[in-house]
Write a protein that holds these residues in place. Structure first.
Motif, PDB file in Angstrom:
ATOM      1  N   GLU C  11       0.834  -1.207   0.000  1.00 42.27           N
ATOM      2  CA  GLU C  11       0.000   0.000   0.000  1.00 42.27           C
ATOM      3  C   GLU C  11       0.868   1.256   0.000  1.00 42.27           C
ATOM      4  O   GLU C  11       0.513   2.269  -0.622  1.00 42.27           O
ATOM      5  CB  GLU C  11      -0.915  -0.006   1.224  1.00 42.27           C
ATOM      6  N   ALA C  12       2.004   1.165   0.685  1.00 45.39           N
ATOM      7  CA  ALA C  12       2.915   2.316   0.725  1.00 45.39           C
ATOM      8  C   ALA C  12       3.421   2.636  -0.680  1.00 45.39           C
ATOM      9  O   ALA C  12       3.545   3.807  -1.062  1.00 45.39           O
ATOM     10  CB  ALA C  12       4.091   2.030   1.653  1.00 45.39           C
ATOM     11  N   ILE C  13       3.688   1.600  -1.467  1.00 48.65           N
ATOM     12  CA  ILE C  13       4.119   1.819  -2.858  1.00 48.65           C
ATOM     13  C   ILE C  13       3.031   2.571  -3.622  1.00 48.65           C
ATOM     14  O   ILE C  13       3.291   3.573  -4.295  1.00 48.65           O
ATOM     15  CB  ILE C  13       4.389   0.463  -3.562  1.00 48.65           C
ATOM     16  N   ALA C  14       1.802   2.075  -3.497  1.00 47.07           N
ATOM     17  CA  ALA C  14       0.696   2.663  -4.244  1.00 47.07           C
ATOM     18  C   ALA C  14       0.482   4.122  -3.852  1.00 47.07           C
ATOM     19  O   ALA C  14       0.383   5.004  -4.713  1.00 47.07           O
ATOM     20  CB  ALA C  14      -0.577   1.850  -4.009  1.00 47.07           C
ATOM     21  N   GLU C  15       0.448   4.385  -2.548  1.00 45.68           N
ATOM     22  CA  GLU C  15       0.203   5.756  -2.098  1.00 45.68           C
ATOM     23  C   GLU C  15       1.364   6.669  -2.505  1.00 45.68           C
ATOM     24  O   GLU C  15       1.147   7.788  -2.968  1.00 45.68           O
ATOM     25  CB  GLU C  15      -0.008   5.779  -0.572  1.00 45.68           C
ATOM     26  N   ALA C  16       2.577   6.162  -2.370  1.00 43.27           N
ATOM     27  CA  ALA C  16       3.744   6.973  -2.727  1.00 43.27           C
ATOM     28  C   ALA C  16       3.750   7.280  -4.221  1.00 43.27           C
ATOM     29  O   ALA C  16       4.156   8.367  -4.638  1.00 43.27           O
ATOM     30  CB  ALA C  16       5.031   6.260  -2.332  1.00 43.27           C
ATOM     31  N   ALA C  17       3.290   6.340  -5.030  1.00 42.11           N
ATOM     32  CA  ALA C  17       3.245   6.573  -6.479  1.00 42.11           C
ATOM     33  C   ALA C  17       2.268   7.702  -6.802  1.00 42.11           C
ATOM     34  O   ALA C  17       2.556   8.586  -7.614  1.00 42.11           O
ATOM     35  CB  ALA C  17       2.845   5.294  -7.203  1.00 42.11           C
ATOM     36  N   LEU C  19       1.367  10.064  -4.732  1.00 45.05           N
ATOM     37  CA  LEU C  19       1.952  11.310  -4.213  1.00 45.05           C
ATOM     38  C   LEU C  19       3.074  11.814  -5.119  1.00 45.05           C
ATOM     39  O   LEU C  19       3.351  13.003  -5.170  1.00 45.05           O
ATOM     40  CB  LEU C  19       2.481  11.092  -2.787  1.00 45.05           C
ATOM     41  N   ALA C  20       3.709  10.891  -5.860  1.00 43.90           N
ATOM     42  CA  ALA C  20       4.770  11.303  -6.789  1.00 43.90           C
ATOM     43  C   ALA C  20       4.192  11.881  -8.079  1.00 43.90           C
ATOM     44  O   ALA C  20       4.940  12.343  -8.944  1.00 43.90           O
ATOM     45  CB  ALA C  20       5.676  10.117  -7.107  1.00 43.90           C
ATOM     46  N   GLY C  21       2.878  11.825  -8.220  1.00 44.87           N
ATOM     47  CA  GLY C  21       2.244  12.408  -9.406  1.00 44.87           C
ATOM     48  C   GLY C  21       1.843  11.384 -10.455  1.00 44.87           C
ATOM     49  O   GLY C  21       1.451  11.740 -11.566  1.00 44.87           O
ATOM     50  N   CYS C  22       1.933  10.110 -10.113  1.00 45.17           N
ATOM     51  CA  CYS C  22       1.521   9.068 -11.070  1.00 45.17           C
ATOM     52  C   CYS C  22       0.003   8.947 -11.063  1.00 45.17           C
ATOM     53  O   CYS C  22      -0.614   8.809 -10.010  1.00 45.17           O
ATOM     54  CB  CYS C  22       2.171   7.735 -10.694  1.00 45.17           C
ATOM     55  N   ARG C  23      -0.587   8.997 -12.239  1.00 47.56           N
ATOM     56  CA  ARG C  23      -2.041   8.883 -12.347  1.00 47.56           C
ATOM     57  C   ARG C  23      -2.467   7.721 -13.238  1.00 47.56           C
ATOM     58  O   ARG C  23      -3.622   7.620 -13.626  1.00 47.56           O
ATOM     59  CB  ARG C  23      -2.638  10.189 -12.896  1.00 47.56           C
ATOM     60  N   HIS C  24      -1.521   6.862 -13.587  1.00 50.53           N
ATOM     61  CA  HIS C  24      -1.859   5.756 -14.498  1.00 50.53           C
ATOM     62  C   HIS C  24      -1.236   4.461 -14.011  1.00 50.53           C
ATOM     63  O   HIS C  24      -0.020   4.301 -14.000  1.00 50.53           O
ATOM     64  CB  HIS C  24      -1.393   6.068 -15.921  1.00 50.53           C
ATOM     65  N   TYR C  25      -2.112   3.557 -13.609  1.00 47.45           N
ATOM     66  CA  TYR C  25      -1.664   2.262 -13.110  1.00 47.45           C
ATOM     67  C   TYR C  25      -2.351   1.149 -13.908  1.00 47.45           C
ATOM     68  O   TYR C  25      -3.568   1.181 -14.117  1.00 47.45           O
ATOM     69  CB  TYR C  25      -2.000   2.103 -11.624  1.00 47.45           C
ATOM     70  N   PHE C  26      -1.564   0.184 -14.351  1.00 45.12           N
ATOM     71  CA  PHE C  26      -2.104  -0.971 -15.070  1.00 45.12           C
ATOM     72  C   PHE C  26      -1.538  -2.235 -14.418  1.00 45.12           C
ATOM     73  O   PHE C  26      -0.331  -2.340 -14.236  1.00 45.12           O
ATOM     74  CB  PHE C  26      -1.697  -0.918 -16.546  1.00 45.12           C
ATOM     75  N   GLY C  27      -2.398  -3.156 -14.069  1.00 41.50           N
ATOM     76  CA  GLY C  27      -1.901  -4.326 -13.368  1.00 41.50           C
ATOM     77  C   GLY C  27      -2.715  -5.568 -13.647  1.00 41.50           C
ATOM     78  O   GLY C  27      -3.695  -5.548 -14.406  1.00 41.50           O
ATOM     79  N   TYR C  28      -2.276  -6.625 -13.031  1.00 41.41           N
ATOM     80  CA  TYR C  28      -2.906  -7.927 -13.188  1.00 41.41           C
ATOM     81  C   TYR C  28      -2.702  -8.639 -11.861  1.00 41.41           C
ATOM     82  O   TYR C  28      -1.612  -8.585 -11.302  1.00 41.41           O
ATOM     83  CB  TYR C  28      -2.213  -8.685 -14.335  1.00 41.41           C
ATOM     84  N   PRO C  29      -3.729  -9.296 -11.344  1.00 42.59           N
ATOM     85  CA  PRO C  29      -3.599  -9.860  -9.994  1.00 42.59           C
ATOM     86  C   PRO C  29      -2.547 -10.965  -9.917  1.00 42.59           C
ATOM     87  O   PRO C  29      -2.524 -11.852 -10.768  1.00 42.59           O
ATOM     88  CB  PRO C  29      -4.996 -10.446  -9.724  1.00 42.59           C
ATOM     89  N   LYS C  43      -8.371   4.118  -5.216  1.00 36.25           N
ATOM     90  CA  LYS C  43      -7.939   5.515  -5.146  1.00 36.25           C
ATOM     91  C   LYS C  43      -7.992   6.249  -6.491  1.00 36.25           C
ATOM     92  O   LYS C  43      -8.426   7.399  -6.557  1.00 36.25           O
ATOM     93  CB  LYS C  43      -6.507   5.523  -4.595  1.00 36.25           C
ATOM     94  N   MET C  44      -7.531   5.600  -7.545  1.00 33.17           N
ATOM     95  CA  MET C  44      -7.362   6.312  -8.827  1.00 33.17           C
ATOM     96  C   MET C  44      -8.647   6.965  -9.342  1.00 33.17           C
ATOM     97  O   MET C  44      -8.619   8.111  -9.788  1.00 33.17           O
ATOM     98  CB  MET C  44      -6.756   5.379  -9.876  1.00 33.17           C
ATOM     99  N   PRO C  45      -9.787   6.246  -9.320  1.00 30.03           N
ATOM    100  CA  PRO C  45     -10.998   6.880  -9.858  1.00 30.03           C
ATOM    101  C   PRO C  45     -11.371   8.157  -9.111  1.00 30.03           C
ATOM    102  O   PRO C  45     -12.008   9.048  -9.671  1.00 30.03           O
ATOM    103  CB  PRO C  45     -12.083   5.816  -9.669  1.00 30.03           C
ATOM    104  N   LYS C  46     -10.966   8.251  -7.833  1.00 29.54           N
ATOM    105  CA  LYS C  46     -11.354   9.415  -7.032  1.00 29.54           C
ATOM    106  C   LYS C  46     -10.470  10.626  -7.280  1.00 29.54           C
ATOM    107  O   LYS C  46     -10.792  11.724  -6.834  1.00 29.54           O
ATOM    108  CB  LYS C  46     -11.328   9.041  -5.550  1.00 29.54           C
ATOM    109  N   ILE C  47      -9.323  10.425  -7.927  1.00 34.26           N
ATOM    110  CA  ILE C  47      -8.432  11.563  -8.172  1.00 34.26           C
ATOM    111  C   ILE C  47      -8.244  11.788  -9.671  1.00 34.26           C
ATOM    112  O   ILE C  47      -7.278  12.408 -10.106  1.00 34.26           O
ATOM    113  CB  ILE C  47      -7.060  11.361  -7.469  1.00 34.26           C
ATOM    114  N   GLY C  48      -9.167  11.255 -10.441  1.00 33.81           N
ATOM    115  CA  GLY C  48      -9.105  11.478 -11.891  1.00 33.81           C
ATOM    116  C   GLY C  48      -8.011  10.691 -12.572  1.00 33.81           C
ATOM    117  O   GLY C  48      -7.569  11.028 -13.669  1.00 33.81           O
TER     118      GLY C  48
END
Lengths: 247, 68, 354
Positions: C11-17, C19-29, C43-48
């Motif tokens: 979660e720290a990675i995700a939040e830090a990303a 906070l670093a200004g990353c707005r695009h995440y693509f993943g696979y479980p 988080k992403m949908p809530k911050i555009g």
């Protein structure tokens, strides 16, 4: 008055395609549509791996070269990053329907608001004429030297029909470019596929049944006739999905 | 009155335009090659061309500009 | 005092990303990193921003390639088998000189392996995870705080040097919870870089994002140019931490969770009068060769503590030109050495005296 000239959305680079290869016609149609819609400055294209790999040199808009089959995933990334821009991919049959089928189906299933130009010439051209997922039954290629045998090599894939089983796609049409009338129809379909995106309607794919005289081992003219005789019975022209027409 | 201009160096001599012309006005040049070694296309009877652009539409290499 | 938040490493990675200004995440479980995706999905949908569960790891890395082509920060995360699938895309990112962040929360291998922690992708990460001649920046966090800090650092370096960065964590780091001071938020860059494919606006010649060069001389030139950049990265961006190295006669080399285990063992060994210290590489590429070379002049021997069969040991031996003996303390398959196991190796090294 000039009634016909090279579209502005093509650069001055000379096409590397073989004599009579219909990639050149399809490139020109895409560029004509970009010109007519006035979107060159807002368009980002994604080039495939295959004969059209150098498409990034030919289109005057910003271009991205994809890994083999991955163009729809890259287009997805670009569109999510820049939803107001026009994003298209230009892909061949090996790229789109074999190695990239997962990306193709998934991008279509998401209804991603991008435009895909799919060039189906039933062969791998760039590597010298191997069997494609769309090669016809009995078609002789370097890797089906005795003709494609369905017992061991399976049957050709009809991409438009396959994608038409999905709910999301906005527009799926198969066209060809083997005569003047068909070229005009192909352009209409390509234009619609771009317009759909501009209007935010979602995934549009135009399959262009195309000729590969070199690897089919025919004269350019004979190759165009072969489209009528052999390709179109397997790949019937027509619209397989148009949500605009649905009630 | 129509005028066809050929960017001859782009021509690969595929002949798709030759078959596209409804009046059969185009032909591959006799005994002549362009810089790339292809036999370029020529308009044989310019006065009969109506500028329908069928040739240009079928040309894969954007060789032909049509004016009317 | 700054506010501390109790967070899971993933979660720290995700939040830090974010906070670093990353707005695009693509993943696979994939276990054990799925919390990154789950956090982003919330988080992403809530911050555009964009969260997209891709159809495959291959698609995910290519979606990252798409966003990176437009000059924006993008990331994907996975665990070992998934990273192998991303190798194709990582090579293309490197070839097209695109910045991106790839998070690898490693699990045991090869094959499907297991879901317990591992550091067995060390070679995959540091030798270039994909075909061709290239490097990615490799950062190895050893705490949840570093999971956050190095995420931001990875984005910064990736953008600065136009190359992919990999955060190489082990499953322990992803799953453990610790208090974190989160970094200050940065807004996504307002302007796109000059090279980005964002549309010409008919004001310039087209940009082409590409890794194909049919002319061998040109391709050679792009490789040379890239390696000049790599040299600058090695010179300016190598990171490591030294622990009790001033008078050390034995140098432990370890990163991630095993560095923490080793630290306990070192403290215990010191109580017994053994002069042992540690060099903890924080960047695995570039590898901290210089401090290791300096240590090789002073210490009697080295001890690598790793969750693999000695992959980093090879880098240590290369760095010190085999000047001193290098021993290995390792557990694999999801097992982690205890401080006592490391201590036993330190005692043995002390008895042998190099």
């Amino acid at each position: 008055m000039v009634v016909f000239e090279k579209p502005k959305a093509l650069t001055d680079k000379v096409f590397h395609y073989c004599p009579g290869c219909t990639h050149g016609i399809i490139h020109r149609l895409v560029a004509e549509v970009i010109d007519e819609l006035g979107i060159e400055g807002q368009t980002i294209g994604v080039a495939p791996v295959g004969c059209a790999v150098l498409a990034y040199d030919y289109f005057a808009c910003d271009m991205i070269e994809a890994a083999h089959g991955r163009a729809p995933a890259i287009a997805t990334g670009v569109k999510r990053s820049m939803p107001d821009k026009v994003v298209f991919t230009y892909q061949g049959d090996g790229d789109l329907a074999s190695i990239g089928m997962c990306e193709t189906v998934s991008t279509a299933a998401r209804g991603e608001n991008v435009t895909i130009i799919f060039v189906n010439n039933a062969i791998y051209g760039m590597t010298g004429g191997q069997m494609a997922p769309t090669s016809l039954i009995g078609q002789v290629t370097q890797t089906s030297p005795y003709g494609r045998d369905p017992k061991t090599q399976g049957y050709p894939i009809r991409v438009c029909e396959l994608l038409a089983t999905l709910d999301a796609p906005q527009y799926l049409e198969r066209v060809t470019v083997n005569n003047v009338k068909n070229v005009r129809n192909a352009k209409k379909a390509i234009k619609k596929a771009f317009q759909n995106q501009i209007e935010g309607k979602g995934f549009s794919l135009v399959e262009v049944v195309s000729a590969c005289p070199t690897n089919w081992g025919m004269t350019p003219q004979k190759a165009l006739e072969w489209i009528d005789e052999k390709m179109l019975p397997q790949y019937p022209l027509g619209c397989y999905r148009d949500k605009d027409q649905e009630v | 009155m129509a005028k066809l201009t050929f960017k001859e160096e782009l021509c690969k001599g595929c002949g798709l335009c030759v078959n596209a012309c409804p009046k059969g006005l185009l032909a591959l040049a006799q005994g002549r090659l362009n810089q790339k070694g292809h036999t370029p296309v020529e308009l044989t009877r310019p006065e009969e061309c109506v500028g329908c652009a069928s040739c240009a539409i079928m040309c894969p290499d954007c060789v032909i500009t049509v004016e009317r | 005092m700054q506010e501390k938040t109790l967070m899971k490493g993933n979660e720290a990675i995700a939040e830090a990303a974010i906070l670093a200004g990353c707005r695009h995440y693509f993943g696979y479980p994939i276990t054990p990193q799925t919390e990154v995706a789950a956090y982003m999905a919330k988080k992403m949908p809530k911050i555009g921003g964009t969260f997209l569960q891709a159809e495959s790891e291959i698609a995910a890395i290519n979606m990252v390639y798409g966003v990176a082509s437009t000059g924006k920060l993008a990331m994907t995360s996975s665990s070992s088998p998934g990273i192998a699938l991303k190798a194709e895309g990582i090579s293309y990112l490197a070839g097209a000189d695109l910045p991106a962040l790839i998070v690898n929360v490693q699990r045991g291998g090869p094959g499907l392996g297991g879901i317990q922690p591992s550091q067995s992708d060390y070679f995959l990460a540091t030798r270039g995870p994909g075909h061709g001649d290239f490097h990615v920046l490799v950062l190895a966090p050893a705490s949840v705080q570093e999971m956050a800090d190095l995420t931001g650092k990875a984005f910064e370096l990736a953008m600065k040097y136009r190359m992919p960065a990999m955060l190489l964590a082990d499953g322990t780091m992803g799953q453990m919870m610790e208090p974190v001071v989160l970094p200050e938020p940065k807004e996504p860059a307002a302007q796109s870089p000059a090279w980005a494919a964002v549309g010409t606006e008919c004001k310039r010649f087209h940009n082409v994002v590409n890794s194909l060069y049919l002319d061998p001389l040109t391709l050679e030139h792009t490789n040379f140019e890239r390696f000049e950049r790599y040299a600058a990265v090695e010179r300016d961006e190598t990171m490591w931490e030294e622990f009790l190295m001033e008078d050390a006669e034995i140098c432990v080399v370890s990163c991630g969770i095993t560095a923490r285990v080793s630290r306990n063992a070192i403290v215990e060994a010191r109580k017994r009068g053994i002069k042992v210290g540690m060099i903890r590489p924080i960047t695995l590429w570039p590898f901290p060769k210089k401090p290791l070379q300096a240590a090789a002049e002073k210490v009697k021997s080295f001890l690598c503590v790793e969750l693999n069969m000695g992959q980093m040991k090879e880098d240590v031996e290369l760095a010190i030109r085999c000047k001193k003996p290098v021993d290995l303390c390792c557990r694999v398959g999801g097992m982690i050495p205890s401080p006592d196991e490391v201590l036993a190796k330190i005692i043995k090294a002390n008895e042998q005296g190099g």
